[in-house]
Design a protein around this motif. Structure first.
Motif, short mmCIF file in Angstrom:
data_model
loop_
_atom_site.label_atom_id
_atom_site.label_comp_id
_atom_site.label_asym_id
_atom_site.label_seq_id
_atom_site.Cartn_x
_atom_site.Cartn_y
_atom_site.Cartn_z
N LEU A 67 0.83 -1.31 0.01
CA LEU A 67 0.06 -0.17 0.04
C LEU A 67 0.97 1.15 -0.13
CD1 LEU A 67 -2.86 1.24 -0.01
CD2 LEU A 67 -2.67 1.00 2.49
N GLY A 68 0.89 1.94 -1.14
CA GLY A 68 1.81 3.04 -1.36
C GLY A 68 1.18 4.42 -1.32
N GLU A 69 1.80 5.33 -1.51
CA GLU A 69 1.20 6.69 -1.50
C GLU A 69 -0.02 6.60 -2.62
OE1 GLU A 69 4.30 9.50 -2.01
OE2 GLU A 69 5.18 9.07 -0.01
N ASN A 70 0.23 6.25 -3.80
CA ASN A 70 -0.61 6.27 -4.86
C ASN A 70 -1.79 5.32 -4.97
OD1 ASN A 70 0.61 8.79 -5.80
ND2 ASN A 70 2.37 7.52 -6.80
N GLY A 71 -1.71 4.43 -3.83
CA GLY A 71 -2.70 3.15 -3.96
C GLY A 71 -1.92 1.79 -3.74
N GLU A 72 -2.61 0.72 -3.99
CA GLU A 72 -2.01 -0.54 -3.75
C GLU A 72 -1.75 -1.28 -5.00
OE1 GLU A 72 -3.64 -4.04 -0.88
OE2 GLU A 72 -5.12 -3.46 -2.61
N SER A 73 -0.36 -1.74 -4.70
CA SER A 73 0.08 -2.68 -6.12
C SER A 73 -0.04 -4.15 -5.42
CB SER A 73 1.46 -2.14 -6.37
OG SER A 73 1.60 -1.16 -6.72
N VAL A 74 -0.57 -5.06 -6.32
CA VAL A 74 -0.60 -6.43 -5.98
C VAL A 74 0.42 -7.42 -6.90
CG1 VAL A 74 -2.22 -8.24 -5.73
CG2 VAL A 74 -3.07 -5.99 -5.20
N PHE A 75 0.99 -8.30 -6.12
CA PHE A 75 1.70 -9.25 -6.95
C PHE A 75 1.33 -10.67 -6.94
CE2 PHE A 75 4.10 -5.45 -5.47
CZ PHE A 75 4.38 -4.91 -6.79
N GLU A 76 1.03 -11.40 -7.64
CA GLU A 76 0.45 -12.67 -7.60
C GLU A 76 1.34 -13.73 -8.36
OE1 GLU A 76 -3.36 -15.10 -9.32
OE2 GLU A 76 -3.83 -13.00 -8.42
#
Length: 352
Positions: A292-301
């Motif tokens: 969860l970063g400043e610009n939103g969430e990044s997801v890695f699968e």
């Protein structure tokens, strides 16, 4: 004529000087030997066994046929709790002297150890071979991506439950035999740690904890503390599993050694979360992580597709906070113990 008369006198002087030198040398040697032997016996009486070992060894260097020095050295090793070293000292002394007192002591020790169910090494070479074998097992279960307790990517569980049983059970049985029948000396900590970790990998938590307790009692090895403890910047639970890594991330497990989640903060201060899923056979099936970063969430699968007993295709999918997606595949090969031999990554293919 005078010269001929002088030579016999010179020869006699040389012989006398040599004899005196030998007597003085032998006298000095004897004094040094007695000093070291007495020192060893004094250290024994004071229960200063380490210094006693040094003194008796020095006495043996001076007089390799001293039965008293070998007997004292054996007593010092016994005081240190090293029966195997004591036996080696006695056998070395018997080979050098043939003295029946040493033979009687050897027979007495071996009979007493056999009664207690403690085996002995016949030769120093056999002892070295056991140590080499323990080091080989250590390399097998601790090193390399995919080994026991390695990383948090999920690659530590490529094997099915049946495969784990097949590959690791014989190692556990081998270690049990060593620990029951052999005096492993300085290698004992290694055998106990290996045994505990193998039972952890087999999912036998009670046996894992029992091995850690026995090993810690026997060796005092800090890595075997059967309680929550810190080592190398990481925190471990009583089973030796990482519950907080060096980055401060908390790890959660199921009832065995399967890591199922990890929560923490990235180096840049952003919250992170990871979940790991396994298939019915016990192999890693999916790893989903998010930041969860400043610009939103990044997801890695990461999804795992097993090809055969030693190969798996890992499908990587990254969905970034700006909505962009990247995908790639990676073929991972591993050996019969689930340890990664090498990887064949493909080029990253952006998804439009």
């Amino acid at each position: 004529m005078k010269t001929k008369k002088i030579w016999p006198i010179i020869l006699i002087v040389i012989i006398i000087a040599t004899a005196v030198g030998v007597i003085i040398f032998n006298s000095t040697d004897t004094a040094r030997f007695r000093k070291q032997l007495n020192l060893g016996q004094r250290y024994l009486s004071e229960m200063n066994y380490e210094e006693a070992v040094v003194a008796f060894n020095q006495a043996i260097e001076i007089d390799p046929r001293s039965v008293d020095a070998y007997l004292g050295l054996a007593d010092a090793y016994i005081g240190l709790g090293d029966e195997e070293a004591a036996l080696v000292a006695l056998k070395k002394g018997y080979e050098a002297t043939g003295d029946e007192r040493l033979k009687a002591r050897i027979d007495e020790m071996e009979a007493e150890m056999a009664e207690r169910g403690v085996g002995t090494f016949e030769t120093a070479e056999e002892s070295d071979e056991i140590t080499r074998r323990l080091e080989e097992i250590y390399e097998t279960i601790f090193y390399g991506s995919g080994a026991i307790n390695s990383g948090v990517s999920g690659r530590e569980h490529f094997l099915t439950y049946d495969q784990i049983e097949k590959m690791y059970r014989p190692l556990a049985e081998e270690l049990e035999i060593y620990l029951e029948q052999e005096d492993l000396g300085e290698s004992a900590w290694m055998a106990w740690e290996e045994l505990a970790c193998i039972y952890l990998h087999l999912g036998e938590m009670d046996k894992c904890l029992e091995a850690r307790r026995k090993g810690y009692e026997a060796t005092g090895w800090g890595e075997l503390v059967p309680d929550i403890h810190e080592s190398g910047g990481m925190v471990y639970d009583e089973y030796g599993r990482i519950i907080k890594n060096s980055q401060g991330n908390d790890c959660t497990y199921d009832g065995t050694n399967r890591r199922i989640a990890m929560d923490g903060v990235t180096d840049s201060g952003h919250s992170s979360h990871m979940e790991l899923e396994y298939d019915d056979s016990g192999r890693i099936a999916k790893v989903i992580s998010s930041i969860l970063g400043e610009n939103g969430e990044s997801v890695f699968e990461d999804s795992y597709e097993y090809q055969d007993s030693g190969s798996v295709i890992v499908l990587h999918k990254s969905t970034f906070s700006d909505g962009s997606v990247q995908e790639s595949t990676e073929t991972v090969t591993y050996n019969e113990y689930g340890i990664v031999d090498g990887t064949v990554p493909s080029d990253i293919q952006p998804v439009t």
